[in-house]
Each structure stands twice: as structure tokens, then as C-alpha cells.
Design a protein around this motif. Structure first.
Motif, mmCIF file in Angstrom:
data_model
loop_
_atom_site.group_PDB
_atom_site.id
_atom_site.type_symbol
_atom_site.label_atom_id
_atom_site.label_comp_id
_atom_site.label_asym_id
_atom_site.label_seq_id
_atom_site.Cartn_x
_atom_site.Cartn_y
_atom_site.Cartn_z
ATOM 1 N N GLY A 45 12.872 -11.242 -113.809
ATOM 2 C CA GLY A 45 12.259 -10.359 -114.799
ATOM 3 C C GLY A 45 13.264 -9.843 -115.808
ATOM 4 O O GLY A 45 12.988 -9.783 -117.016
ATOM 5 N N ILE A 46 14.449 -9.485 -115.340
ATOM 6 C CA ILE A 46 15.510 -9.012 -116.239
ATOM 7 C C ILE A 46 15.896 -10.122 -117.211
ATOM 8 O O ILE A 46 16.082 -9.888 -118.414
ATOM 9 C CB ILE A 46 16.722 -8.531 -115.431
ATOM 10 C CG1 ILE A 46 16.363 -7.250 -114.668
ATOM 11 C CG2 ILE A 46 17.935 -8.282 -116.330
ATOM 12 C CD1 ILE A 46 17.368 -6.867 -113.605
ATOM 13 N N ALA A 47 16.002 -11.353 -116.694
ATOM 14 C CA ALA A 47 16.334 -12.491 -117.551
ATOM 15 C C ALA A 47 15.245 -12.753 -118.580
ATOM 16 O O ALA A 47 15.537 -13.121 -119.730
ATOM 17 C CB ALA A 47 16.567 -13.731 -116.694
ATOM 18 N N ARG A 48 13.976 -12.561 -118.190
ATOM 19 C CA ARG A 48 12.870 -12.749 -119.136
ATOM 20 C C ARG A 48 12.939 -11.749 -120.292
ATOM 21 O O ARG A 48 12.429 -11.999 -121.385
ATOM 22 C CB ARG A 48 11.528 -12.620 -118.412
ATOM 23 C CG ARG A 48 11.222 -13.744 -117.420
ATOM 24 C CD ARG A 48 10.822 -15.027 -118.125
ATOM 25 N NE ARG A 48 10.553 -16.105 -117.199
ATOM 26 C CZ ARG A 48 9.343 -16.423 -116.755
ATOM 27 N NH1 ARG A 48 8.285 -15.721 -117.146
ATOM 28 N NH2 ARG A 48 9.171 -17.447 -115.936
ATOM 29 N N LEU A 49 13.571 -10.595 -120.031
ATOM 30 C CA LEU A 49 13.778 -9.598 -121.085
ATOM 31 C C LEU A 49 15.028 -9.884 -121.909
ATOM 32 O O LEU A 49 15.416 -9.091 -122.763
ATOM 33 C CB LEU A 49 13.889 -8.203 -120.456
ATOM 34 C CG LEU A 49 12.606 -7.647 -119.833
ATOM 35 C CD1 LEU A 49 12.912 -6.390 -119.024
ATOM 36 C CD2 LEU A 49 11.561 -7.358 -120.908
ATOM 37 N N ALA A 255 12.217 -4.441 -112.820
ATOM 38 C CA ALA A 255 13.107 -5.127 -113.757
ATOM 39 C C ALA A 255 13.144 -4.416 -115.105
ATOM 40 O O ALA A 255 14.220 -4.105 -115.643
ATOM 41 C CB ALA A 255 12.659 -6.574 -113.933
ATOM 42 N N ALA A 256 11.962 -4.148 -115.670
ATOM 43 C CA ALA A 256 11.900 -3.527 -116.992
ATOM 44 C C ALA A 256 12.355 -2.075 -116.963
ATOM 45 O O ALA A 256 13.042 -1.604 -117.880
ATOM 46 C CB ALA A 256 10.479 -3.620 -117.537
ATOM 47 N N ALA A 257 11.980 -1.344 -115.912
ATOM 48 C CA ALA A 257 12.389 0.061 -115.798
ATOM 49 C C ALA A 257 13.903 0.175 -115.661
ATOM 50 O O ALA A 257 14.524 1.062 -116.263
ATOM 51 C CB ALA A 257 11.696 0.712 -114.608
ATOM 52 N N THR A 258 14.500 -0.717 -114.870
ATOM 53 C CA THR A 258 15.960 -0.687 -114.702
ATOM 54 C C THR A 258 16.658 -1.029 -116.000
ATOM 55 O O THR A 258 17.665 -0.398 -116.361
ATOM 56 C CB THR A 258 16.389 -1.670 -113.589
ATOM 57 O OG1 THR A 258 15.726 -1.332 -112.369
ATOM 58 C CG2 THR A 258 17.887 -1.609 -113.371
ATOM 59 N N SER A 259 16.155 -2.020 -116.710
ATOM 60 C CA SER A 259 16.737 -2.386 -118.002
ATOM 61 C C SER A 259 16.701 -1.209 -118.973
ATOM 62 O O SER A 259 17.671 -0.943 -119.688
ATOM 63 C CB SER A 259 15.987 -3.584 -118.600
ATOM 64 O OG SER A 259 16.150 -4.732 -117.810
ATOM 65 N N ALA A 260 15.582 -0.489 -118.990
ATOM 66 C CA ALA A 260 15.466 0.679 -119.860
ATOM 67 C C ALA A 260 16.406 1.791 -119.419
ATOM 68 O O ALA A 260 17.053 2.455 -120.250
ATOM 69 C CB ALA A 260 14.023 1.173 -119.866
ATOM 70 N N LEU A 261 16.518 1.993 -118.110
ATOM 71 C CA LEU A 261 17.406 3.034 -117.580
ATOM 72 C C LEU A 261 18.858 2.763 -117.948
ATOM 73 O O LEU A 261 19.594 3.681 -118.345
ATOM 74 C CB LEU A 261 17.248 3.102 -116.059
ATOM 75 C CG LEU A 261 18.116 4.105 -115.293
ATOM 76 C CD1 LEU A 261 17.831 5.532 -115.755
ATOM 77 C CD2 LEU A 261 17.869 3.975 -113.792
ATOM 78 N N VAL A 262 19.277 1.509 -117.830
ATOM 79 C CA VAL A 262 20.654 1.129 -118.162
ATOM 80 C C VAL A 262 20.961 1.415 -119.632
ATOM 81 O O VAL A 262 22.081 1.785 -119.992
ATOM 82 C CB VAL A 262 20.881 -0.361 -117.825
ATOM 83 C CG1 VAL A 262 22.184 -0.869 -118.439
ATOM 84 C CG2 VAL A 262 20.896 -0.565 -116.315
ATOM 85 N N LYS A 263 19.951 1.255 -120.486
ATOM 86 C CA LYS A 263 20.126 1.497 -121.922
ATOM 87 C C LYS A 263 20.076 2.982 -122.283
ATOM 88 O O LYS A 263 20.219 3.338 -123.452
ATOM 89 C CB LYS A 263 19.053 0.746 -122.705
ATOM 90 C CG LYS A 263 19.178 -0.773 -122.613
ATOM 91 C CD LYS A 263 18.017 -1.459 -123.310
ATOM 92 C CE LYS A 263 18.097 -2.956 -123.172
ATOM 93 N NZ LYS A 263 16.926 -3.638 -123.767
ATOM 94 N N GLY A 264 19.843 3.834 -121.274
ATOM 95 C CA GLY A 264 19.797 5.269 -121.529
ATOM 96 C C GLY A 264 18.480 5.754 -122.080
ATOM 97 O O GLY A 264 18.417 6.823 -122.715
ATOM 98 N N ALA A 265 17.406 5.007 -121.846
ATOM 99 C CA ALA A 265 16.091 5.380 -122.369
ATOM 100 C C ALA A 265 15.592 6.667 -121.728
ATOM 101 O O ALA A 265 15.907 6.961 -120.574
ATOM 102 C CB ALA A 265 15.098 4.250 -122.111
ATOM 103 N N ALA A 277 5.647 -4.330 -118.129
ATOM 104 C CA ALA A 277 6.096 -5.529 -117.426
ATOM 105 C C ALA A 277 5.218 -5.833 -116.219
ATOM 106 O O ALA A 277 4.862 -6.990 -115.968
ATOM 107 C CB ALA A 277 7.545 -5.362 -116.990
ATOM 108 N N GLY A 278 4.867 -4.789 -115.467
ATOM 109 C CA GLY A 278 3.990 -4.989 -114.312
ATOM 110 C C GLY A 278 2.635 -5.533 -114.722
ATOM 111 O O GLY A 278 2.086 -6.423 -114.065
ATOM 112 N N THR A 279 2.090 -5.009 -115.814
ATOM 113 C CA THR A 279 0.801 -5.478 -116.309
ATOM 114 C C THR A 279 0.898 -6.904 -116.836
ATOM 115 O O THR A 279 0.035 -7.745 -116.565
ATOM 116 C CB THR A 279 0.282 -4.549 -117.421
ATOM 117 O OG1 THR A 279 0.241 -3.202 -116.936
ATOM 118 C CG2 THR A 279 -1.112 -4.956 -117.876
ATOM 119 N N ALA A 280 1.962 -7.193 -117.573
ATOM 120 C CA ALA A 280 2.141 -8.538 -118.135
ATOM 121 C C ALA A 280 2.259 -9.591 -117.041
ATOM 122 O O ALA A 280 1.772 -10.718 -117.188
ATOM 123 C CB ALA A 280 3.370 -8.566 -119.038
#
Length: 307
Positions: A45-49, A255-265, A277-280
Motif C-alpha cells: 500500500g505504501i508503494a502504491r502511494l 499504509a496511508a495513515a502511516t504515510s500521512a503521519l510520517v509527513k507530519g499531517a 485507502a481502505g475504501t479504495a
């Protein structure tokens, strides 16, 4: 880069039949095979982002190369601790009445030597990573405190994300988590209580915060999700989509939540990204993960409200 740790990989074999009757022969209408494991799904999932992920964990000699091929296709680097035996295979039989019958395999046993080698590998690889995600169950021969051992082996400033339940979660929380992502059933089983409404759910999330989490992202399935840090609470309702497969939906959320967290969202954007991401992911019948274009389409259609 985000490191994901899969302790119990599996092969999910989804089989569609007209009807399922004990003691009878059946013809397969459709068959789908997924090389999976919660943290492996997160890495994909992270790679898909189009973000960087690295996958590690335990793997098995007989059929583990199929997981390597899958990760290679997705552009995810990996390094596993290899063991004798074969990856467990779980069978899901679905008939035309939408009845689901599951037959779950048991995993091979992993010895203490392999467990120690994985801790060393995690410590080494995580030194160059911004975050780590550990999710899923354990293999035979392991005890719940292994989750605590993993997080205790990390440097202090790495972002820690966990998706598990029960004693495994409790041991992880002792090491302090930046994000915990249970679904409703997992939260109820961990806290040994039933929730009647959103107020009860939030109280349950607060108990996880008190145990050592900074944020709790509570998945509510097709209803969306709630996130809280103990100060602010937000709810994001999912949108209606054609549901083809729920396999890996929670992992896509992580995957998407962690990616956003890492970016400081901010909290609400972490929530929104996870729900999108879960819905998609449930719209795709032939893949565990989601298409980035579908993720972005759904993301733009979601709204978040404070509760």
C-alpha cells in the motif's frame, strides 16, 4: 522509508462456488490467490502511494519465493529471516448466497534462533527508516511479548505504528506507540467490553491512549473510522463504492495513515487518508492493495467532522 514487519505471512485462497455442502463435490466458479500478511499488505500500500517501504519478517523455504516475486513486482525491497517449512494457506469459500466459510491453516514453528535474528535485522534496517509498522499475529513458538521486544530494540525517535490486538497490543503499548489502528472487534476483545455507541468507542480509544498510545485510529469498516489523540476527536464517513473484496482493507488504511503521519499531517488528514485507502482497496477484486488514482478520487470526496 517505512519498515513493515510481518511475523506470520499467509497465502489466501479465495474460492467461489455455486453452493457449499459438506460431503459433496463442487466445481469452482472463480479462484483468486493472494500472497499476503498484514505488514506485507501495508508495504505494498505504501508503494502504491509512491512512497518508500521495506518489508521484513519471517519467510519459509518451500513457497516463500512467491512473496518475493509479489514484492518485486510492487517495487518493495525486502529481506526475510528464512525458516524450514511452507507458508500457511487459508481457504475462503464463498457461495452464491454470499455465505463465507473459512478454513485456516496453522503456521510452521519459528525457533528462538530465528526470532533473535529477526530482532537484530529489525534493529539494523530501522536505523535508516523514519517509521516502523508491526501488524498481525504470531507464528507457532512465539509469545505475545515479542511485540514488546521488537519496539524495545528501536532507536527512540522512530515513529512506531502497530495493528494487532490483545496481549500483543498491550506489550507494544508498554513501549509507547505513535499510532494504533484497531478495528471495532479488536478493540472490544482487547478491552474485554462491548461498545454501544460512538461515546463508548471513544472511551475505549482513551483507554488505549492511557496505556501508551499517542493516537488511536479506530476502523469502523464500511462506516468509516474515528481518530483521537485524547484532545481532539474526528470522524470520517466512508462513501458508497462497489465492494469486490475486503481483503487487506485495514492494511491499506494503515499504509496511508502511516504515510500521512510520517509527513507530519494533522490528525484529520491522517484519518481522511486512511479511510480513502481502505475504501479504495475494497473496489479492487484482483489485488490486495488499491490504485492510487482511485485513492485520490475517494480522498477528494471525503469529509471529516470533529466529534
Amino acid at each position: 522509508m517505512i519498515l513493515t514487519v510481518c511475523l506470520s505471512p499467509c497465502i489466501d485462497v479465495n474460492i467461489e462456488v455455486e453452493s457449499l455442502s459438506v460431503g459433496m463435490s463442487h466445481k469452482i466458479i472463480n479462484k483468486r490467490v493472494f500472497f499476503t500478511g498484514k505488514a506485507i499488505n501495508v508495504a505494498i500500500g505504501i508503494a502504491r502511494l509512491q512512497e518508500e517501504a521495506f518489508s521484513t519478517g519471517f519467510m519459509y523455504e518451500i513457497n516463500g519465493n512467491q512473496f518475493e516475486q509479489e514484492l518485486h513486482r510492487e517495487g518493495v525491497p525486502y529481506k526475510f529471516i528464512w525458516n524450514k517449512g511452507r507458508v500457511r494457506e487459508n481457504y475462503k469459500f464463498i457461495d452464491q448466497k454470499s455465505m463465507l466459510t473459512e478454513v485456516d491453516d496453522i503456521s510452521p514453528e519459528v525457533g528462538e534462533d530465528s526470532q533473535n535474528k529477526l530482532l537484530e535485522l529489525i534493529s539494523e534496517v530501522s536505523s535508516t527508516c523514519s517509521a516502523i509498522v508491526v501488524s498481525g499475529g504470531l507464528t507457532r513458538g512465539m509469545t505475545p511479548d515479542y511485540y514488546g521486544k521488537i519496539f524495545a530494540s528501536l532507536r527512540k525517535n522512530i515513529i512506531k505504528v502497530v495493528d494487532t490486538e490483545g496481549e500483543r497490543l498491550n506489550y507494544a503499548l508498554k513501549e509507547g506507540m505513535d499510532l494504533v489502528k484497531p478495528n471495532l472487534g479488536e478493540l472490544e476483545r482487547t478491552l474485554e467490553t462491548k461498545f454501544k455507541d460512538k461515546t463508548d468507542m471513544l472511551k475505549g480509544c482513551y483507554k488505549i491512549l492511557d496505556k501508551g498510545a499517542k493516537r488511536v485510529l479506530l476502523s469502523l469498516g464500511k462506516r468509516g473510522a474515528v481518530i483521537t489523540d485524547g484532545t481532539k476527536n474526528f470522524y470520517c464517513k466512508s462513501i458508497n463504492v462497489a465492494m469486490n473484496s475486503t481483503v487487506g482493507a485495514g492494511d491499506s488504511m494503515v499504509a496511508a495513515a502511516t504515510s500521512a503521519l510520517v509527513k507530519g499531517a494533522p490528525l484529520e488528514d491522517i484519518l481522511k487518508s486512511g479511510v480513502a485507502a481502505g475504501t479504495a482497496s475494497v473496489t479492487s477484486p484482483y489485488s490486495i492493495a488499491f490504485l492510487k488514482t482511485k485513492y485520490e478520487e475517494i480522498l477528494n470526496a471525503l469529509t471529516v467532522k470533529e466529534i
